[in-house]
Design a protein around this motif. Structure first.
Motif, PDB file in Angstrom:
ATOM      1  N   PRO A 148     -36.661  42.527 -92.335  1.00 19.48           N
ATOM      2  CA  PRO A 148     -35.350  42.036 -92.785  1.00 19.48           C
ATOM      3  C   PRO A 148     -34.700  42.987 -93.794  1.00 19.48           C
ATOM      4  O   PRO A 148     -35.373  43.802 -94.413  1.00 19.48           O
ATOM      5  N   MET A 149     -33.405  42.844 -93.946  1.00 21.21           N
ATOM      6  CA  MET A 149     -32.692  43.615 -94.957  1.00 21.21           C
ATOM      7  C   MET A 149     -33.034  43.094 -96.352  1.00 21.21           C
ATOM      8  O   MET A 149     -33.269  41.904 -96.539  1.00 21.21           O
TER       9      MET A 149
ATOM     10  N   LEU B  25     -21.233  33.632 -93.340  1.00 17.69           N
ATOM     11  CA  LEU B  25     -22.565  34.117 -92.976  1.00 17.69           C
ATOM     12  C   LEU B  25     -22.638  34.383 -91.475  1.00 17.69           C
ATOM     13  O   LEU B  25     -23.168  35.404 -91.034  1.00 17.69           O
ATOM     14  N   ILE B  29     -23.600  38.121 -89.760  1.00 15.41           N
ATOM     15  CA  ILE B  29     -24.848  38.431 -89.051  1.00 15.41           C
ATOM     16  C   ILE B  29     -24.668  38.697 -87.561  1.00 15.41           C
ATOM     17  O   ILE B  29     -25.490  39.354 -86.959  1.00 15.41           O
ATOM     18  N   THR B  50     -38.180  31.471 -98.480  1.00 17.09           N
ATOM     19  CA  THR B  50     -37.608  31.728 -97.162  1.00 17.09           C
ATOM     20  C   THR B  50     -37.640  30.461 -96.313  1.00 17.09           C
ATOM     21  O   THR B  50     -38.691  29.839 -96.165  1.00 17.09           O
ATOM     22  N   ASN B  53     -36.666  33.134 -90.659  1.00 13.86           N
ATOM     23  CA  ASN B  53     -36.381  34.534 -90.365  1.00 13.86           C
ATOM     24  C   ASN B  53     -35.504  34.556 -89.136  1.00 13.86           C
ATOM     25  O   ASN B  53     -35.774  33.853 -88.162  1.00 13.86           O
ATOM     26  N   GLU B  55     -33.133  37.156 -86.385  1.00 15.63           N
ATOM     27  CA  GLU B  55     -32.684  38.457 -85.915  1.00 15.63           C
ATOM     28  C   GLU B  55     -31.402  38.240 -85.146  1.00 15.63           C
ATOM     29  O   GLU B  55     -31.360  37.448 -84.210  1.00 15.63           O
ATOM     30  N   LYS B  58     -26.313  42.027 -85.619  1.00 14.75           N
ATOM     31  CA  LYS B  58     -25.969  42.971 -86.676  1.00 14.75           C
ATOM     32  C   LYS B  58     -26.953  42.955 -87.830  1.00 14.75           C
ATOM     33  O   LYS B  58     -26.820  43.732 -88.763  1.00 14.75           O
ATOM     34  N   THR B  59     -27.904  42.055 -87.833  1.00  7.12           N
ATOM     35  CA  THR B  59     -28.729  41.851 -89.024  1.00  7.12           C
ATOM     36  C   THR B  59     -30.121  41.328 -88.684  1.00  7.12           C
ATOM     37  O   THR B  59     -30.274  40.539 -87.758  1.00  7.12           O
ATOM     38  N   VAL B  60     -31.094  41.760 -89.471  1.00  7.76           N
ATOM     39  CA  VAL B  60     -32.379  41.063 -89.520  1.00  7.76           C
ATOM     40  C   VAL B  60     -32.454  40.493 -90.933  1.00  7.76           C
ATOM     41  O   VAL B  60     -32.292  41.221 -91.906  1.00  7.76           O
ATOM     42  N   LEU B  61     -32.624  39.174 -91.034  1.00  9.41           N
ATOM     43  CA  LEU B  61     -32.421  38.527 -92.320  1.00  9.41           C
ATOM     44  C   LEU B  61     -33.393  37.373 -92.543  1.00  9.41           C
ATOM     45  O   LEU B  61     -33.768  36.680 -91.610  1.00  9.41           O
ATOM     46  N   GLU B  62     -33.787  37.197 -93.814  1.00 10.57           N
ATOM     47  CA  GLU B  62     -34.510  35.988 -94.186  1.00 10.57           C
ATOM     48  C   GLU B  62     -33.523  35.075 -94.889  1.00 10.57           C
ATOM     49  O   GLU B  62     -32.884  35.480 -95.847  1.00 10.57           O
TER      50      GLU B  62
END
Lengths: 264, 117
Positions: A148-149, B25, B29, B50, B53, B55, B58-62
């Motif tokens: 993750p970022m 948001l 993403i 968290t 998770n 994916e 445009k983003t990989v995010l927690e």
């Protein structure tokens, strides 16, 4: 073996591996020492994270050690603090002989896979050697999902003059520009790296300008966030970390000097 | 009452607090392709823990929790259909329901202007 003989050995090894790297490197010449270096680097860049033989590692390490040390290396002692714990230095981050350097990684996490691509991820992986890609691959496989970022992971630095590399994925800025979330994620990348360096009892960390290269974060805003986040972390946690802001481009040097209140 | 924190909406209904996606948001993403709840075994969350998770294009995010509380329910439908997080409907894009939430902490979050719906 001299350097060119080492390159010949390494290139032959990589070409004979039979892991679909050959056709990606068709356009490369193999005449001069410079061409051999580009071919070797490119082959390592496109190579999947597969183990290598001990013999390959020995020759590669001998080559990289000599190649890396042929440059002037810079240590913390060579730098003058701008204010306690804060330093600014322009140059190639892979020539820093400090505890930790920070790599601007991507979510795939195994290093840049474009042959001879001119990014920091590529240069760090190239000069560290193939073991770094294997280490990053092990980290990301253990995690079970892409990185993750705004987080950070630590690996050894292998053939680099630093001891460790902390890898962080900063926010990617597309056509819609910077949002509050992206700013927060950039700050989070800096904080995660600092906290991880402290967790591992390191004394010095050198940051590249995270997200400003391939990830398009505007340089000025990124520098403000970097400096603000580092200062806040050091004062909030009373961390004793020495922090080097490493810039590569003149543009970033001017920006950092201005924000840090230094004379041109 | 509806609040926002960590780029998420938090809506209070009785004792339950439902956390869902904000349009900002969602915009940041891109299309969500993968969702995995963190620590699906634990039933409490602290602030900053968290939630899941994800994916996206445009983003990989927690996603971090803006509130501490006890987990009542997770939106399990997201696991098989991650694009529900891109939906404009709160009944589809919700992430988690919490209870035992500190009312003061909730009240301190940024308010959301109510639009006529």
């Amino acid at each position: 073996m001299d350097q060119e003989a080492r390159l010949d050995y390494l290139i032959d090894y990589l070409l004979e591996e039979n892991i679909d790297t050959k056709e990606k490197m068709d356009q490369y010449e193999r005449g001069t020492a410079q061409e051999k270096l580009a071919l070797f680097r490119g082959l390592c860049n496109v190579r999947p994270p597969e183990p290598v033989t001990d013999q390959f590692t020995r020759v590669q390490d001998a080559f990289l050690t000599q190649w890396n040390n042929a440059r002037t290396l810079t240590a913390l002692n060579d730098l003058e603090a701008i204010e306690p714990q804060l330093y600014l230095w322009q140059g190639d981050i892979t020539s820093l002989a400090v505890d930790v350097i920070v790599n601007a990684a991507n979510s795939d996490f195994i290093g840049c896979t474009k042959a001879n691509h001119d990014c920091i991820d590529n240069m760090i992986h190239t000069r560290a050697g193939v073991a770094l890609r294997l280490a990053c691959d092990a980290v990301i496989k253990a995690q079970g999902r892409r990185e993750p970022m705004g987080k950070a992971k630590i690996t050894k630095a292998y053939n680099l003059p630093s001891d460790y590399v902390i890898h962080t994925v900063g926010p990617y800025i597309d056509g819609r520009g910077v949002s509050l979330l992206k700013e927060k994620l950039l700050a989070s990348s800096y904080r995660s790296c600092l906290a991880l360096a402290d967790e591992h009892q390191q004394k010095t960390i050198a940051f590249c300008c995270i997200s400003t290269g391939e990830f398009n974060f505007p340089n000025g805003r990124a520098a403000e966030i970097a400096i603000q986040t580092v200062k806040a972390y050091l004062s909030d946690t009373r961390s004793a970390l020495n922090v080097i802001f490493n810039v590569f481009k003149d543009e970033d040097l001017h920006i950092y000097r201005a924000i840090l209140g230094m004379k041109e | 009452m509806k609040k926002r924190g960590e780029y998420l909406f938090i809506e209070k209904n009785g004792d339950d607090f439902t956390i869902s996606m904000t349009p900002e948001l969602q915009d940041d993403i891109g299309t969500v392709g993968f969702v995995e709840y963190a620590d699906a075994d634990t039933d409490t969350l602290e602030v900053g823990d968290t939630i899941l998770n994800l994916e996206a294009s445009k983003t990989v995010l927690e996603l971090a929790s803006p509130l501490a509380g006890k987990v009542v329910e997770r939106n399990e439908a997201l696991i098989s259909e991650p694009t529900l997080l891109n939906s404009a409907k709160p009944e589809e894009n919700w992430v988690i329901k919490l209870t035992d939430v500190d009312e003061d902490a909730f009240n301190k979050l940024e308010g959301v202007t109510r639009y006529i719906s």
